[in-house]
Motif scaffolding. Structure first.
Motif, mmCIF file in Angstrom:
data_model
loop_
_atom_site.group_PDB
_atom_site.id
_atom_site.type_symbol
_atom_site.label_atom_id
_atom_site.label_comp_id
_atom_site.label_asym_id
_atom_site.label_seq_id
_atom_site.Cartn_x
_atom_site.Cartn_y
_atom_site.Cartn_z
ATOM 1 N N TRP A 57 0.869 -1.036 0.108
ATOM 2 C CA TRP A 57 -0.072 -0.047 0.132
ATOM 3 C C TRP A 57 0.998 1.291 -0.045
ATOM 4 N N ALA A 61 -0.769 3.847 -2.791
ATOM 5 C CA ALA A 61 -1.379 4.951 -2.414
ATOM 6 C C ALA A 61 -0.386 6.102 -2.127
ATOM 7 N N ASP A 65 -3.304 9.538 1.752
ATOM 8 C CA ASP A 65 -4.533 9.151 0.679
ATOM 9 C C ASP A 65 -5.711 8.786 1.716
ATOM 10 N N ALA A 68 -7.679 5.400 0.997
ATOM 11 C CA ALA A 68 -6.757 4.180 1.148
ATOM 12 C C ALA A 68 -6.862 3.917 2.599
ATOM 13 N N ALA A 119 -10.591 6.753 -6.506
ATOM 14 C CA ALA A 119 -9.418 6.201 -6.032
ATOM 15 C C ALA A 119 -9.082 4.783 -6.538
ATOM 16 N N TRP A 123 -5.197 3.896 -7.972
ATOM 17 C CA TRP A 123 -4.509 2.921 -7.506
ATOM 18 C C TRP A 123 -4.097 1.712 -8.520
#
Length: 441
Positions: A57, A61, A65, A68, A119, A123
């Protein structure tokens, strides 16, 4: 279990390199190791898949974020990552988030739904098992560890950022430095610092270190660099937050300084090894400096200095904010004056006054009437109520404050403040002046 199609044994091997474990039962410990130290440095037992997912992650992200953060908070890092890897439709992900609310309290799925589609579009192009593996391998080569929110060394104050809190932190340095963040002050300011600003930074950092406080900053040129150097010269603890990976020090001119910080303090980033710094990441890095510290002081800053962004985060989080005044003719101090005029920053001119922002050296003897539990007249003092304690803490020895200001600082109603002030006045602990109330020394 697999992530990115990588076998579990490979995931375990990769994550073991960034999660240094304590000695196994029966394994010999260093002679000078104390149980408390071992517990402090031992990371919490965590599923390798969750560790790998948290690392992933940080590559997928961008820092801060909030979507997230909310999705990971509701589903867990591994499940959240799987939803992106398997290209779940927005409706399916939103439905899963809604179903998870009964088990978790981190987020509002209904509020997230409009943001999920954008989002996911952010991603998915960044999904790369190669990047995650490369960052983990580079971390192992450079002695970088991955810190997770349930670890003992995790700086819990950053959780005040809510869904914008970091999902994980990559770090190099000494465990004691991370523990010292609980008692730290952030010193920030202009990169193009003047001799005056650097002198103030040097004196401030040294004085705060002498008082047992750690110094937090961003390792930039100017004020940041001087604050770090002064803390190191005073044999104190200093922590630097970077806007890129901790394996590639930035700015390059501070390579030697950051190497010294790793040896005596700590360097942290929410970005994986190899990640370059960008303007956006600098701004997001500033929120970690403000959140991880007990207070923030701006030592010298122009009208549009980036350090004002750090001050804004501190104010938004309710952290004490101080600013050092400079000549009114100096554009490099215009930002500090702006903070005092428009953002209620407290004017501080010395390390002692900066320490007062977090309650150190602020007439502490008033809270301890006598070593025998009696006051000066030999009578046992009446225990204060919580309202009286909060009002007393909101007062200053020098600067008179009106009831409305005290109410804002203490978080009480004006009526409750006036009632507490009346009682404190009767016991002689406070006094009303023409322009407001002050503590009595």
């Amino acid at each position: 279990m697999t992530l990115f199609g990588i076998d579990e044994a490979v995931v375990t091997s990769l994550t073991a390199g960034v999660r240094p474990a304590a000695a196994a039962p029966g394994e010999e410990q260093p002679a000078d190791a104390r149980p408390a130290d071992a517990e402090l440095t031992r990371p919490r037992l965590c599923d390798p898949g969750e560790v790998f997912a948290r690392a992933a992650w940080t590559t997928i992200a961008e820092p801060g974020d909030g979507v997230a953060g909310a999705v990971v908070g509701l589903l867990g890092a591994a499940a959240a990552l799987r939803s992106v890897v398997e290209a779940w439709p927005t409706d399916r992900l939103a439905g899963t988030l809604t179903d998870s609310v009964g088990e978790h309290e981190a987020g509002d799925p209904a509020g997230l739904r409009p943001e999920l589609e954008q989002a996911l579009a952010r991603w998915r192009p960044r999904l790369s098992s190669t990047e995650v593996i490369r960052s983990l391998q580079q971390a192992r080569r450079t002695g970088t560890a991955l810190l997770l929110p349930n670890d003992p060394l995790w700086p819990g104050a950053v959780d005040d950022l809510g869904r914008h809190a970091p999902l994980a932190l990559w770090w190099r340095g000494q465990p004691d430095a991370l523990a010292a963040l609980r008692h730290s002050i952030a010193l920030v300011g202009a990169r193009a610092a003047t001799g005056y600003g650097e002198h103030v930074a040097m004196e401030a950092a040294a004085g705060l270190v002498d008082r047992g406080l750690a110094i937090v900053s961003g390792a930039a040129y100017g004020i940041d660099g001087m604050a770090h150097r002064s803390a190191l010269a005073s044999k104190g603890t200093t922590v630097a937050f970077l806007a890129g990976g901790v394996d590639r020090f930035y700015p390059s001119g501070h390579d030697a300084l950051l190497t010294r910080i790793v040896e005596a303090g700590a360097v942290l980033s929410e970005l994986p090894c190899g990640a370059p710094p960008t303007k956006w990441r600098f701004l997001q890095r500033n929120r970690l400096i403000a959140a991880s510290s007990a207070a923030t002081v701006v030592l010298e800053a122009g009208w549009r200095s980036g350090s004002l962004n750090t001050a804004g985060h501190a104010a938004a989080l309710g952290r004490p904010l101080g600013a050092v005044p400079g000549p009114v003719t100096s554009p490099t101090s215009a930002g500090c004056h702006r903070l005092m005029r428009d953002y209620d920053a407290i004017c501080v001119t010395s390390a002692a006054e900066m320490a007062e922002l977090i309650g150190l050296g602020v007439d502490l003897e008033l809270d301890v009437p006598g070593t025998d539990g009696q006051d000066a007249e030999g009578t046992v003092p009446r225990e204060r109520t919580s309202d009286q304690v909060r009002v007393f803490d909101a007062l200053s020895v020098r600067a008179p404050r009106v009831a409305a200001d005290i109410a804002r600082r203490s978080g009480l109603s004006t009526v409750a403040v006036l009632g507490a002030l009346g009682t404190l006045d009767l016991e002689g602990s406070v006094r009303e002046r023409a322009t407001g109330w002050v503590r009595v020394t």
